[in-house]
Write an enzyme that holds these catalytic residues in place. Structure first.
Site, PDB file in Angstrom:
ATOM      1  CD  GLN A 231      -3.485   1.391   2.003  1.00 30.30           C
ATOM      2  OE1 GLN A 231      -3.120   0.546   2.953  1.00 30.30           O
ATOM      3  NE2 GLN A 231      -3.602   2.099   2.269  1.00 30.30           N
ATOM      4  CG  PHE A 232       0.908   4.382  -3.465  1.00 30.96           C
ATOM      5  CD1 PHE A 232       0.995   5.554  -3.531  1.00 30.96           C
ATOM      6  CD2 PHE A 232       0.049   3.272  -4.147  1.00 30.96           C
ATOM      7  CE1 PHE A 232       0.524   5.760  -4.152  1.00 30.96           C
ATOM      8  CE2 PHE A 232      -1.133   4.055  -4.470  1.00 30.96           C
ATOM      9  CZ  PHE A 232      -0.719   4.946  -4.635  1.00 30.96           C
ATOM     10  CB  THR A 233      -1.791   5.057   0.272  1.00 31.80           C
ATOM     11  OG1 THR A 233      -2.646   3.997   0.835  1.00 31.80           O
ATOM     12  CG2 THR A 233      -2.355   5.069  -1.195  1.00 31.80           C
TER      13      THR A 233
END
Length: 149
Positions: free
Chosen positions: A78-80
């Site tokens: 999850q890059f966020t």
């Protein structure tokens, strides 16, 4: 590297309404990979995840780890988690690793956990996923390999 660790009774991940994987009792971990992260960061995060004493023992104390209970692990990229919301209203993701670097470290995490005998489930890298879980407790822990929190 950042991780949101959630103790779960069960969790599943789907893409386009097709279930990819499912776990029972264990940990659902959302993993964010930053531009400066290396395999050493991944090793640190994995050891923390596997050895966190966040499962109850017979005295109802948080005293057991995922390995102690022989629980399952689901790792979702999850890059966020590297979204910076300090300025304006739209998060900036410039601190997130480029996809090719992030995917390599994500796959490394999965491989290392599997080699340790952990039952590991995963999502699909760079996909729009639907993650479902029954959070147990709830118990949610934040980990950062740079120890910024």
């Amino acid at each position: 590297m950042r991780a949101v660790v959630q103790r779960v009774k069960s969790a599943s991940v789907a893409v386009a309404d097709e279930q990819l994987s499912r776990i029972q009792q264990g940990l659902l971990v959302l993993v964010g990979i930053g531009i400066e992260d290396t395999k050493q960061d991944a090793d640190y995060i994995l050891q923390k995840i596997l050895n966190l004493r966040i499962f109850e023992d017979e005295a109802a104390k948080l005293n057991l780890s995922l390995q102690d209970i022989k629980g399952e692990l689901m790792l979702i990229s999850q890059f966020t988690l590297y979204g910076d919301c300090r300025n304006g209203r739209r998060p900036s993701f410039i601190s997130a690793a480029r996809p090719e670097v992030a995917e390599e470290l994500y796959e490394y995490l999965l491989e290392q956990a599997s080699q340790l005998g952990i039952s590991v489930a995963k999502g699909k890298f760079q996909a729009n996923m639907q993650v479902s879980l029954i959070n147990d407790g709830p118990v949610t822990i934040l980990i950062d390999s740079k120890k910024s929190f």
